[in-house]
Design a protein around this motif. Structure first.
Motif, PDB file in Angstrom:
ATOM      1  N   PRO A 266      -8.671   2.449  -2.530  1.00  0.00           N
ATOM      2  CA  PRO A 266      -7.241   2.335  -2.264  1.00  0.00           C
ATOM      3  C   PRO A 266      -6.372   2.718  -3.470  1.00  0.00           C
ATOM      4  CG  PRO A 266      -8.392   0.317  -1.620  1.00  0.00           C
ATOM      5  CD  PRO A 266      -9.367   1.165  -2.378  1.00  0.00           C
TER       6      PRO A 266
ATOM      7  N   SER B  95     -16.910   3.568  -7.583  1.00  0.00           N
ATOM      8  CA  SER B  95     -16.644   3.067  -6.237  1.00  0.00           C
ATOM      9  C   SER B  95     -17.818   3.371  -5.309  1.00  0.00           C
ATOM     10  CB  SER B  95     -15.354   3.695  -5.693  1.00  0.00           C
ATOM     11  OG  SER B  95     -15.082   3.213  -4.401  1.00  0.00           O
TER      12      SER B  95
ATOM     13  N   ILE C  16      -8.855  -0.566  -7.286  1.00  0.00           N
ATOM     14  CA  ILE C  16      -7.504  -0.433  -6.750  1.00  0.00           C
ATOM     15  C   ILE C  16      -6.669   0.356  -7.752  1.00  0.00           C
ATOM     16  CG2 ILE C  16      -5.462  -1.628  -5.870  1.00  0.00           C
ATOM     17  CD1 ILE C  16      -7.844  -2.569  -4.305  1.00  0.00           C
TER      18      ILE C  16
ATOM     19  N   PHE D 250      -0.639  -5.413   1.149  1.00  0.00           N
ATOM     20  CA  PHE D 250      -2.058  -5.289   0.813  1.00  0.00           C
ATOM     21  C   PHE D 250      -2.449  -6.598   0.115  1.00  0.00           C
ATOM     22  CE2 PHE D 250      -5.748  -4.062  -1.662  1.00  0.00           C
ATOM     23  CZ  PHE D 250      -6.408  -3.142  -0.861  1.00  0.00           C
TER      24      PHE D 250
ATOM     25  N   GLU E 278     -14.472  -3.514  -5.735  1.00  0.00           N
ATOM     26  CA  GLU E 278     -13.312  -2.820  -5.185  1.00  0.00           C
ATOM     27  C   GLU E 278     -12.475  -2.283  -6.338  1.00  0.00           C
ATOM     28  OE1 GLU E 278     -11.836  -1.179  -2.127  1.00  0.00           O
ATOM     29  OE2 GLU E 278     -12.838  -3.011  -1.480  1.00  0.00           O
TER      30      GLU E 278
ATOM     31  N   ALA F 127      -1.611  10.824  -2.631  1.00  0.00           N
ATOM     32  CA  ALA F 127      -2.816  10.665  -1.816  1.00  0.00           C
ATOM     33  C   ALA F 127      -3.524  12.003  -1.635  1.00  0.00           C
ATOM     34  CB  ALA F 127      -2.464  10.062  -0.459  1.00  0.00           C
TER      35      ALA F 127
ATOM     36  N   ASP G  50       0.846  -1.190   0.000  1.00  0.00           N
ATOM     37  CA  ASP G  50       0.000   0.000   0.000  1.00  0.00           C
ATOM     38  C   ASP G  50       0.887   1.248   0.000  1.00  0.00           C
ATOM     39  OD1 ASP G  50       0.824   0.516   2.646  1.00  0.00           O
ATOM     40  OD2 ASP G  50      -1.072  -0.121   3.533  1.00  0.00           O
ATOM     41  N   LYS G  51       0.265   2.414   0.054  1.00  0.00           N
ATOM     42  CA  LYS G  51       1.028   3.659  -0.059  1.00  0.00           C
ATOM     43  C   LYS G  51       1.995   3.870   1.107  1.00  0.00           C
ATOM     44  CE  LYS G  51      -2.765   6.309   1.897  1.00  0.00           C
ATOM     45  NZ  LYS G  51      -3.922   7.099   1.544  1.00  0.00           N
TER      46      LYS G  51
ATOM     47  N   LEU H 135      -2.499   2.417  -4.099  1.00  0.00           N
ATOM     48  CA  LEU H 135      -1.375   1.737  -3.467  1.00  0.00           C
ATOM     49  C   LEU H 135      -0.044   2.407  -3.787  1.00  0.00           C
ATOM     50  CD1 LEU H 135      -2.530  -1.974  -3.919  1.00  0.00           C
ATOM     51  CD2 LEU H 135      -3.169  -0.326  -2.166  1.00  0.00           C
TER      52      LEU H 135
ATOM     53  N   SER I 139     -11.737   7.710  -2.510  1.00  0.00           N
ATOM     54  CA  SER I 139     -11.800   6.930  -1.272  1.00  0.00           C
ATOM     55  C   SER I 139     -11.352   5.488  -1.482  1.00  0.00           C
ATOM     56  CB  SER I 139     -13.216   6.960  -0.702  1.00  0.00           C
ATOM     57  OG  SER I 139     -14.130   6.385  -1.623  1.00  0.00           O
TER      58      SER I 139
END
Length: 162
Positions: free
Chosen positions: A94, A52, A63, A20, A61, A82, A14-15, A96, A92
């Protein structure tokens, strides 16, 4: 992890650099997209966020994987990316860690995705930012869409998989 046998074996970062695991996505319809903040297709963040919001509670989901391989259009660090996504598009879903999607340093997620579904005319590589992969509830790559495909046009395919 380049020897993943299934979508659910993949575990990108993830970020924040934390694992993840895609095993947490079992039973969901997933859209994987390589994103960039300074691209002509960047406004697609808006449609991705709309998808989303509309489908997350139904088991979809999205991504995002930031990538700087195309025209250096994602130069920011994780915090900058982000912040950009949140402030400009209210993202909102994810987003990554920034990855390479092509070449010898390609993230295992993209190595796996490209091995399952080639692009236009059998081209395996990712051609530009905002290519999208649609994965069904069993972890199979159902479709691959080019950058010019508006995310909202995926709705009929998403509905079919739900």
């Amino acid at each position: 992890m380049s020897e993943a046998q299934s979508f659910y074996d993949l575990c990108p970062l993830d970020k924040k650099g934390e694992p993840f695991p895609f095993s947490q996505l079992k039973g969901k319809v997933v859209i994987i997209v390589n994103v960039a903040s300074k691209c002509g297709f960047t406004p697609q963040y808006k449609q991705l966020q709309e998808l989303s919001e509309k489908y997350h509670d139904k088991g979809v989901e999205i991504i995002g994987f930031p990538c700087n391989q195309f025209g250096r259009q994602e130069p920011g660090n994780a915090e900058e990316i982000a912040s950009f996504c949140s402030l400009n598009y209210g993202v909102s879903f994810p987003v990554l860690k920034k990855v390479d999607v092509n070449g010898s340093n390609a993230d295992p997620v993209y190595v796996w995705l490209k091995s399952k579904k080639s692009g236009l005319l059998g081209f395996r590589g990712i051609k530009w930012n905002f290519e999208k992969f649609l994965i069904d509830r069993e972890g199979n790559v159902v479709e691959r869409y080019g950058s010019i495909t508006n995310p909202t046009s995926l709705e009929p395919s998403i509905e079919k998989l739900l």
